[in-house]
Design a protein around this motif. Structure first.
Motif, PDB file in Angstrom:
ATOM      1  N   ASP A  87       0.849  -1.189   0.000  1.00  9.80           N
ATOM      2  CA  ASP A  87       0.000   0.000   0.000  1.00  9.80           C
ATOM      3  C   ASP A  87       0.883   1.237   0.000  1.00  9.80           C
ATOM      4  OD1 ASP A  87      -2.433   1.302  -0.027  1.00  9.80           O
ATOM      5  OD2 ASP A  87      -2.781   1.121   2.129  1.00  9.80           O
ATOM      6  N   LYS A  88       0.284   2.361  -0.370  1.00  4.57           N
ATOM      7  CA  LYS A  88       0.953   3.658  -0.234  1.00  4.57           C
ATOM      8  C   LYS A  88      -0.110   4.743  -0.330  1.00  4.57           C
ATOM      9  CE  LYS A  88       2.189   4.773  -5.011  1.00  4.57           C
ATOM     10  NZ  LYS A  88       3.266   4.995  -5.958  1.00  4.57           N
ATOM     11  N   GLU A  89       0.247   5.899   0.146  1.00  2.00           N
ATOM     12  CA  GLU A  89      -0.642   7.064   0.062  1.00  2.00           C
ATOM     13  C   GLU A  89      -1.001   7.291  -1.402  1.00  2.00           C
ATOM     14  OE1 GLU A  89      -2.947   9.729   1.882  1.00  2.00           O
ATOM     15  OE2 GLU A  89      -1.416   8.656   3.030  1.00  2.00           O
ATOM     16  N   GLY A  90      -2.275   7.419  -1.680  1.00  2.00           N
ATOM     17  CA  GLY A  90      -2.711   7.644  -3.054  1.00  2.00           C
ATOM     18  C   GLY A  90      -2.970   6.371  -3.835  1.00  2.00           C
ATOM     19  N   GLY A  91      -2.650   5.220  -3.250  1.00  5.90           N
ATOM     20  CA  GLY A  91      -2.939   3.948  -3.893  1.00  5.90           C
ATOM     21  C   GLY A  91      -1.754   3.345  -4.626  1.00  5.90           C
TER      22      GLY A  91
END
Length: 158
Positions: free
Chosen positions: A45-49
């Motif tokens: 996962d990561k910020e913004g997808g």
């Protein structure tokens, strides 16, 4: 490689620093038999997808480490993917991140009235106990061991 913990726990520990270098986070690692094959599934996962390039980068970074450390006792299929919108919550940090957010819970055994799935706001998680606010007047506390799964409902307003 140490045999402490299961395959998923050992692979999770190997994945974390690699993911961090790539600006990613490891959401979960699952190792399970599906049909005749063993599947090692890494959710990132990561910020913004997460996009396909992130999955490919993680897979390429992980391959040589898995070959070197050999944490998996048999042949397996490696999959790297996003946990998706309605992601399963499995770790304490997942429950913390989704506090006061809508979730769906599937019970291993139905409640007395026959209900097996519940939706509500996650209002508490401590010591393996999950608290849901089902509506304005109704709340319920469930033991994590009573649950088949819990997933986030990122696309629903309760």
């Amino acid at each position: 490689m140490s045999t402490k913990g299961g395959v998923a726990a050992r692979v999770y520990a190997l994945c974390e620093p690699l993911a961090e270098e790539l600006g990613l986070a490891v959401w979960d690692v699952q190792y399970q038999k599906e049909g005749s094959e063993w599947v090692l599934r890494i959710y990132i996962d990561k910020e913004g997808g997460v996009g396909i390039d992130d999955c490919v980068a993680m897979s390429h970074a992980l391959d040589p480490v898995l070959d070197r450390e050999d944490p998996v006792p048999q042949e397996y299929v490696l999959e790297v993917s996003s946990p998706g919108l309605n992601r399963k919550l499995t770790r304490p940090e997942h429950f913390e991140a989704y506090m006061d957010e809508p979730v769906r819970v599937r019970l291993i055994r139905p409640l007395e009235e026959g209900t097996r799935e519940l939706e509500g706001l996650l209002i508490g998680y401590e010591d393996g106990k999950l608290e849901l606010q089902l509506d304005e007047e109704t709340g319920i506390t469930l033991e994590k061991k009573e649950l088949a799964w819990v997933c986030a409902l990122d696309d629903i307003d309760l």
